[in-house]
Design an enzyme around this catalytic site. Structure first.
Site, PDB file in Angstrom:
ATOM      1  N   LYS A 278     -16.948  37.787  10.837  1.00  0.00           N
ATOM      2  CA  LYS A 278     -16.241  38.468   9.754  1.00  0.00           C
ATOM      3  C   LYS A 278     -17.128  38.548   8.515  1.00  0.00           C
ATOM      4  O   LYS A 278     -18.060  37.760   8.353  1.00  0.00           O
ATOM      5  CB  LYS A 278     -14.968  37.693   9.395  1.00  0.00           C
ATOM      6  CG  LYS A 278     -13.880  37.669  10.445  1.00  0.00           C
ATOM      7  CD  LYS A 278     -12.721  36.812   9.955  1.00  0.00           C
ATOM      8  CE  LYS A 278     -11.584  36.778  10.982  1.00  0.00           C
ATOM      9  NZ  LYS A 278     -10.891  38.074  11.073  1.00  0.00           N
ATOM     10  N   ARG A 352      -5.140  37.006  20.764  1.00  0.00           N
ATOM     11  CA  ARG A 352      -4.529  37.442  22.024  1.00  0.00           C
ATOM     12  C   ARG A 352      -5.108  36.696  23.220  1.00  0.00           C
ATOM     13  O   ARG A 352      -4.452  36.538  24.249  1.00  0.00           O
ATOM     14  CB  ARG A 352      -4.679  38.952  22.174  1.00  0.00           C
ATOM     15  CG  ARG A 352      -6.095  39.453  22.325  1.00  0.00           C
ATOM     16  CD  ARG A 352      -6.273  40.896  21.920  1.00  0.00           C
ATOM     17  NE  ARG A 352      -6.170  41.086  20.484  1.00  0.00           N
ATOM     18  CZ  ARG A 352      -6.245  42.267  19.877  1.00  0.00           C
ATOM     19  NH1 ARG A 352      -6.416  43.366  20.590  1.00  0.00           N
ATOM     20  NH2 ARG A 352      -6.137  42.359  18.567  1.00  0.00           N
TER      21      ARG A 352
END
Length: 496
Positions: A278, A352
């Site tokens: 990120k 996920r």
């Protein structure tokens, strides 16, 4: 802070501060009119001077009114509408609490039973009022050298009529448990990631098991996670010095033959993005990426405090997503507990990857319904902002129950579509499924990914990326959501 419910006449109550409502254009409410008559028109005389217009959020403190036992009377504006909205009620109560905190009295009484809130009965109104009061007391100064000064205010009495006393007490009991659950959720979210890591969350689960009877706690280490075949979950934590943990907490509040409800929480205690790193700006907020797991902790705590007559299983998939020589890479293919293979195209789509194996694991409990909760996608923040959680799932009845619970709890969700057309975005030439579906409909394709692992379940997914914390600036921090929504859902199931 203690909340007490009483059915007494406001003018007879000896208290440090008595709170009453005044409508817009200086219109006295029922209680204020009675008090004004007793004190010889002193209240209306002050209002005629123009010191308080009665708008929502305004207040005026009066001292030593004659013939009243209260030391002070706090007039609060209730607006001009005959019915308040939830937001207006919260604004009024937050303003009242802010004023009371600044006073020297150790207790106060709220004579606000006459306020009418749109769509809410006595229970619903007082539940929201009480929750706002208790949650408004929250502060997090654990790591401050100088702690907040202890407040004088220790008790607030809610005044109501005799006929409504039982319902108001029920509202206070529920609201207090929910606020306590929110406080736990906020504490866990606000803790720094060097303290709140997967092992720490396992310890917190065991501590909860010691605090409340009837809670069975299991914490599985990385070896057990591998043995279970959770290759997707394991891949997320393999780059970190902090090992992953699968936390399973079971509460049986009714007969064991009754199928449980299941809550599955994403517990990424820090998310660098892994190899798909990120940007550095704002990365400190990625300590909140365990907000889903934290909200499960908080909801479970509320259920335990209320001892709801339901069975509940809570499954937390906890890992730290770090870049290292051991980290998973874009292009890696992992095998999930279900046997499906996943091509990892972006290691920053890790939530996920841990949830899919936790959802598969939940099948062994044969749950009536499964709800997973996750700070899953930035796309949900773009779509719904910070006010509303995203909701998707494969069961219309469950979706409706959660939407209704969100309305009742003033912790709303909004349903997004889960059409088959979106599934094609997850096609992979090398594995059964890719872990991202491209830039379009990111929240939906994330849920589509999870739906591949819930075909045997009544399942709903809450994306709380926008609602679990307040982002940026000195006010940043965990919000405690969606503990009210989830607890309301379980209250409804328990008919409590």
């Amino acid at each position: 802070m203690e909340l007490v419910v009483k059915s007494v006449s406001p003018e007879t109550l000896k208290t440090a501060t008595l709170v009453v409502a005044v409508g817009e254009d200086r219109k006295l409410g029922v209680v204020a009119t009675q008090l004004d008559a007793l004190c010889g028109g002193a209240i209306s005389a002050v209002l005629k001077r123009g010191d308080l217009a009665g708008k929502v959020g305004q207040s005026l403190l009066l001292h030593n009114l004659p013939n009243l036992k209260a030391e002070r009377v706090l007039l609060v504006g209730a607006g001009k509408d005959t019915e308040l909205g939830d937001r207006a009620l919260r604004k009024i109560i937050a303003g009242v609490l802010g004023t009371l905190k600044g006073l020297g009295g150790s207790e106060a009484a709220l004579a606000l039973d006459e306020l009418v809130v749109k769509g809410r009965d006595s229970y619903g109104k007082n539940r929201l009022l009480a929750e706002t009061l208790v949650d408004g007391e929250y502060q997090f100064d654990r790591f401050k050298s100088q702690k907040a000064e202890p407040r004088a205010l220790k008790k607030i009495t809610l005044l109501t009529i005799k006929a409504a006393q039982a319902e108001v007490q029920r509202a206070v009991t529920h609201a207090t448990a929910i606020a306590h659950g929110m406080a736990l959720t906020r504490d866990l979210g606000n803790l720094p990631p060097n303290i709140c890591h997967p092992t720490f969350l396992g310890e917190q689960a065991k501590a909860l098991g010691k605090e409340f009877k009837g809670l069975k706690v299991e914490v599985f280490d990385e070896k057990k996670i591998k043995e279970l075949g959770m290759g997707s979950f394991y891949s997320v934590g393999q780059g970190s010095a902090q090992p992953p943990r699968l936390i399973v907490m079971q509460y049986n509040g009714t007969k064991k033959s009754e199928k449980p409800y299941a809550l599955v929480g994403k517990g990424i205690t820090f998310d660098t993005g892994g190899i798909s790193l990120k940007p550095g700006a704002g990365m400190d907020e990625m300590k909140y990426d365990m907000g889903g797991a934290a909200s499960v902790f908080g909801t479970l705590r509320a259920v335990l405090e209320l001892q709801l007559p339901i069975n509940l299983v809570c499954i937390l998939a906890c890992a730290e997503n770090m870049p290292s020589g051991n980290a998973s890479r874009p292009g890696d293919i992992v095998t999930t507990m279900s046997g499906q293979t996943v091509e990892i195209l972006n290691t920053d789509a890790e939530g996920r990857l841990v949830l899919c194996d936790a959802l598969t694991y939940s099948e062994r409990f044969k749950p009536q319904a499964v709800i997973d909760i996750a700070t899953l996608t930035g796309a949900c923040v773009v779509a719904l902002g910070a006010h509303t959680s995203g909701l998707l799932g494969n069961n219309d009845e469950l979706i409706g129950q959660l939407l209704s619970a969100g309305q009742q709890a003033d912790d709303r969700a909004w349903q997004l579509p889960l059409f088959d057309e979106y599934q094609e975005q997850l096609d992979s030439p090398f594995a059964d499924i890719a872990n991202i579906g491209g830039p379009k409909a990111g929240t939906i394709t994330a849920a589509c990914f999870l739906s591949r692992f819930t075909k045997n379940l009544n399942w709903a997914h809450l994306d709380i990326a926008g609602t679990a914390w307040t982002s940026g600036g000195k006010d940043k921090g965990a919000t405690g959501r969606p503990v009210p929504l989830l607890t309301q859902y379980l209250l409804d199931r328990a008919k409590a």
